[in-house]
Scaffold this active site. Structure first.
Site, PDB file in Angstrom:
ATOM      1  N   PRO A   9      50.708  67.391  21.028  1.00  0.00           N
ATOM      2  CA  PRO A   9      51.440  66.598  22.008  1.00  0.00           C
ATOM      3  C   PRO A   9      52.895  66.285  21.637  1.00  0.00           C
ATOM      4  O   PRO A   9      53.203  66.016  20.474  1.00  0.00           O
ATOM      5  CB  PRO A   9      50.629  65.297  22.090  1.00  0.00           C
ATOM      6  CG  PRO A   9      49.847  65.242  20.834  1.00  0.00           C
ATOM      7  CD  PRO A   9      49.542  66.671  20.484  1.00  0.00           C
ATOM      8  N   ASN A  10      53.722  66.349  22.648  1.00  0.00           N
ATOM      9  CA  ASN A  10      55.155  66.000  22.587  1.00  0.00           C
ATOM     10  C   ASN A  10      56.017  67.020  21.840  1.00  0.00           C
ATOM     11  O   ASN A  10      57.236  66.891  21.803  1.00  0.00           O
ATOM     12  CB  ASN A  10      55.367  64.598  21.975  1.00  0.00           C
ATOM     13  CG  ASN A  10      54.666  63.530  22.784  1.00  0.00           C
ATOM     14  OD1 ASN A  10      54.841  63.488  24.001  1.00  0.00           O
ATOM     15  ND2 ASN A  10      53.854  62.704  22.152  1.00  0.00           N
ATOM     16  N   ARG A  17      63.686  65.347  21.565  1.00  0.00           N
ATOM     17  CA  ARG A  17      62.893  64.216  21.082  1.00  0.00           C
ATOM     18  C   ARG A  17      63.337  63.800  19.674  1.00  0.00           C
ATOM     19  O   ARG A  17      63.265  64.617  18.745  1.00  0.00           O
ATOM     20  CB  ARG A  17      61.438  64.698  21.026  1.00  0.00           C
ATOM     21  CG  ARG A  17      60.487  63.772  20.400  1.00  0.00           C
ATOM     22  CD  ARG A  17      59.180  64.473  20.083  1.00  0.00           C
ATOM     23  NE  ARG A  17      58.267  63.501  19.532  1.00  0.00           N
ATOM     24  CZ  ARG A  17      57.214  63.811  18.806  1.00  0.00           C
ATOM     25  NH1 ARG A  17      56.926  65.065  18.550  1.00  0.00           N
ATOM     26  NH2 ARG A  17      56.446  62.866  18.343  1.00  0.00           N
ATOM     27  N   TYR A  22      63.246  65.120  14.043  1.00  0.00           N
ATOM     28  CA  TYR A  22      62.624  66.431  14.253  1.00  0.00           C
ATOM     29  C   TYR A  22      63.619  67.588  14.392  1.00  0.00           C
ATOM     30  O   TYR A  22      63.196  68.734  14.539  1.00  0.00           O
ATOM     31  CB  TYR A  22      61.718  66.385  15.492  1.00  0.00           C
ATOM     32  CG  TYR A  22      60.579  65.389  15.352  1.00  0.00           C
ATOM     33  CD1 TYR A  22      59.606  65.548  14.373  1.00  0.00           C
ATOM     34  CD2 TYR A  22      60.487  64.268  16.190  1.00  0.00           C
ATOM     35  CE1 TYR A  22      58.575  64.637  14.224  1.00  0.00           C
ATOM     36  CE2 TYR A  22      59.449  63.352  16.054  1.00  0.00           C
ATOM     37  CZ  TYR A  22      58.499  63.544  15.071  1.00  0.00           C
ATOM     38  OH  TYR A  22      57.474  62.647  14.922  1.00  0.00           O
ATOM     39  N   ASN A  73      50.102  72.316  14.206  1.00  0.00           N
ATOM     40  CA  ASN A  73      50.755  71.016  14.113  1.00  0.00           C
ATOM     41  C   ASN A  73      50.058  70.127  15.145  1.00  0.00           C
ATOM     42  O   ASN A  73      50.377  70.182  16.330  1.00  0.00           O
ATOM     43  CB  ASN A  73      52.256  71.121  14.413  1.00  0.00           C
ATOM     44  CG  ASN A  73      52.957  69.788  14.218  1.00  0.00           C
ATOM     45  OD1 ASN A  73      52.298  68.740  14.134  1.00  0.00           O
ATOM     46  ND2 ASN A  73      54.271  69.808  14.155  1.00  0.00           N
ATOM     47  N   ALA A  76      50.609  63.850  16.945  1.00  0.00           N
ATOM     48  CA  ALA A  76      50.011  62.509  16.818  1.00  0.00           C
ATOM     49  C   ALA A  76      48.496  62.560  16.629  1.00  0.00           C
ATOM     50  O   ALA A  76      47.915  61.656  16.013  1.00  0.00           O
ATOM     51  CB  ALA A  76      50.359  61.668  18.046  1.00  0.00           C
ATOM     52  N   GLU A  97      47.797  73.225   8.158  1.00  0.00           N
ATOM     53  CA  GLU A  97      48.397  72.125   8.933  1.00  0.00           C
ATOM     54  C   GLU A  97      49.888  72.019   8.607  1.00  0.00           C
ATOM     55  O   GLU A  97      50.283  72.110   7.438  1.00  0.00           O
ATOM     56  CB  GLU A  97      47.699  70.806   8.570  1.00  0.00           C
ATOM     57  CG  GLU A  97      48.281  69.620   9.327  1.00  0.00           C
ATOM     58  CD  GLU A  97      47.429  68.374   9.152  1.00  0.00           C
ATOM     59  OE1 GLU A  97      46.201  68.446   9.354  1.00  0.00           O
ATOM     60  OE2 GLU A  97      47.996  67.327   8.809  1.00  0.00           O
ATOM     61  N   HIS A  99      53.708  69.981   9.487  1.00  0.00           N
ATOM     62  CA  HIS A  99      54.493  68.909  10.108  1.00  0.00           C
ATOM     63  C   HIS A  99      55.969  69.160   9.849  1.00  0.00           C
ATOM     64  O   HIS A  99      56.349  69.533   8.728  1.00  0.00           O
ATOM     65  CB  HIS A  99      54.110  67.532   9.553  1.00  0.00           C
ATOM     66  CG  HIS A  99      52.671  67.220   9.818  1.00  0.00           C
ATOM     67  ND1 HIS A  99      52.224  66.845  11.062  1.00  0.00           N
ATOM     68  CD2 HIS A  99      51.586  67.283   9.021  1.00  0.00           C
ATOM     69  CE1 HIS A  99      50.917  66.680  11.014  1.00  0.00           C
ATOM     70  NE2 HIS A  99      50.496  66.947   9.792  1.00  0.00           N
ATOM     71  N   ARG A 106      57.054  58.303   6.136  1.00  0.00           N
ATOM     72  CA  ARG A 106      57.285  57.587   7.400  1.00  0.00           C
ATOM     73  C   ARG A 106      56.353  56.369   7.509  1.00  0.00           C
ATOM     74  O   ARG A 106      55.877  55.871   6.504  1.00  0.00           O
ATOM     75  CB  ARG A 106      57.126  58.570   8.556  1.00  0.00           C
ATOM     76  CG  ARG A 106      58.134  59.737   8.468  1.00  0.00           C
ATOM     77  CD  ARG A 106      58.007  60.671   9.635  1.00  0.00           C
ATOM     78  NE  ARG A 106      58.324  59.992  10.889  1.00  0.00           N
ATOM     79  CZ  ARG A 106      57.999  60.485  12.098  1.00  0.00           C
ATOM     80  NH1 ARG A 106      57.370  61.645  12.190  1.00  0.00           N
ATOM     81  NH2 ARG A 106      58.326  59.822  13.189  1.00  0.00           N
TER      82      ARG A 106
HETATM   83  C1  DQA Z   1      54.590  65.474  13.496  1.00  0.00           C
HETATM   84  C2  DQA Z   1      54.348  64.127  12.767  1.00  0.00           C
HETATM   85  C3  DQA Z   1      53.424  63.244  13.582  1.00  0.00           C
HETATM   86  O1  DQA Z   1      53.228  61.999  12.916  1.00  0.00           O
HETATM   87  C4  DQA Z   1      54.028  62.940  14.948  1.00  0.00           C
HETATM   88  O2  DQA Z   1      53.146  62.178  15.730  1.00  0.00           O
HETATM   89  C5  DQA Z   1      54.459  64.184  15.664  1.00  0.00           C
HETATM   90  C6  DQA Z   1      55.093  65.264  14.904  1.00  0.00           C
HETATM   91  C7  DQA Z   1      55.609  66.350  12.737  1.00  0.00           C
HETATM   92  O3  DQA Z   1      55.648  67.547  13.017  1.00  0.00           O
HETATM   93  O4  DQA Z   1      56.387  65.848  11.931  1.00  0.00           O
HETATM   94  O5  DQA Z   1      54.384  64.260  16.880  1.00  0.00           O
HETATM   95  O6  DQA Z   1      53.365  66.185  13.519  1.00  0.00           O
END
Ligand code: DQA
Length: 148
Positions: A9-10, A17, A22, A73, A76, A97, A99, A106
């Site tokens: 998501p997002n 964003r 990011y 990835n 959230a 995984e 990020h 964080r």
């Molecule tokens: C994320 C880190 C997560 O905590 C966050 O909710 C994201 C992006 C990252 O790629 O740094 O949406 O996965």
């Protein structure tokens, strides 16, 4: 070898964003680089993004027997989703995984990943480069498993 890159998501909003966290590249930009790198390594890379947990669970389940590896990835959902963790374990496809940000530097709620233990490894904090590093690690693990 066939690799699926799954983004949660997002991540469709990358570039717009929170660019201070990011970066300024869009998801399409990053995925184009991953595909290019994959091609150079002799891999077939496909990409998928969804904002919906159930859609991600279904897509992971469909990977069984179709892909040699997954880079994910979970965004959230990393911190909340038992369903995604179970889907990764159920599909039995080696998964890395990823990020963009360093989740351990964080907010405290980001320090816990429910999905990481279902994966062969985790890369966190290198921006778009995290996906390239995951590709290198996954490919090398898959190659060694093939030789055995
Ligand atoms: C994320 C880190 C997560 O905590 C966050 O909710 C994201 C992006 C990252 O790629 O740094 O949406 O996965």
């Amino acid at each position: 070898m066939k690799i699926l890159v799954i983004n949660g998501p997002n991540l469709n909003l990358l570039g717009k964003r929170e660019p201070d966290v990011y970066g300024s590249k869009s998801l399409d930009d990053i995925m184009a680089e991953v595909k290019k790198r994959g091609k150079a390594m002799g891999l077939r890379v496909e990409c998928f993004q969804s904002n919906e947990e159930g859609v991600l669970v279904t897509r992971i389940g469909e990977c069984m027997g179709k892909y040699d590896g997954i880079i994910i990835n979970p965004a959230a959902y990393t911190h909340t989703s038992v369903a995604l963790r179970d889907a990764i374990l159920a599909c039995r496809v080696p998964c890395v995984e990823v990020h963009l940000s360093n989740i351990y530097s964080r907010e405290e709620f980001r320090h816990k990943s429910l999905t990481a233990a279902a994966c062969i490894g985790q890369i966190s904090g290198f921006g778009g480069m995290s996906y390239m590093l995951a590709l290198e690690g996954l490919a090398s693990t898959l190659q060694s498993a093939k030789k055995k």
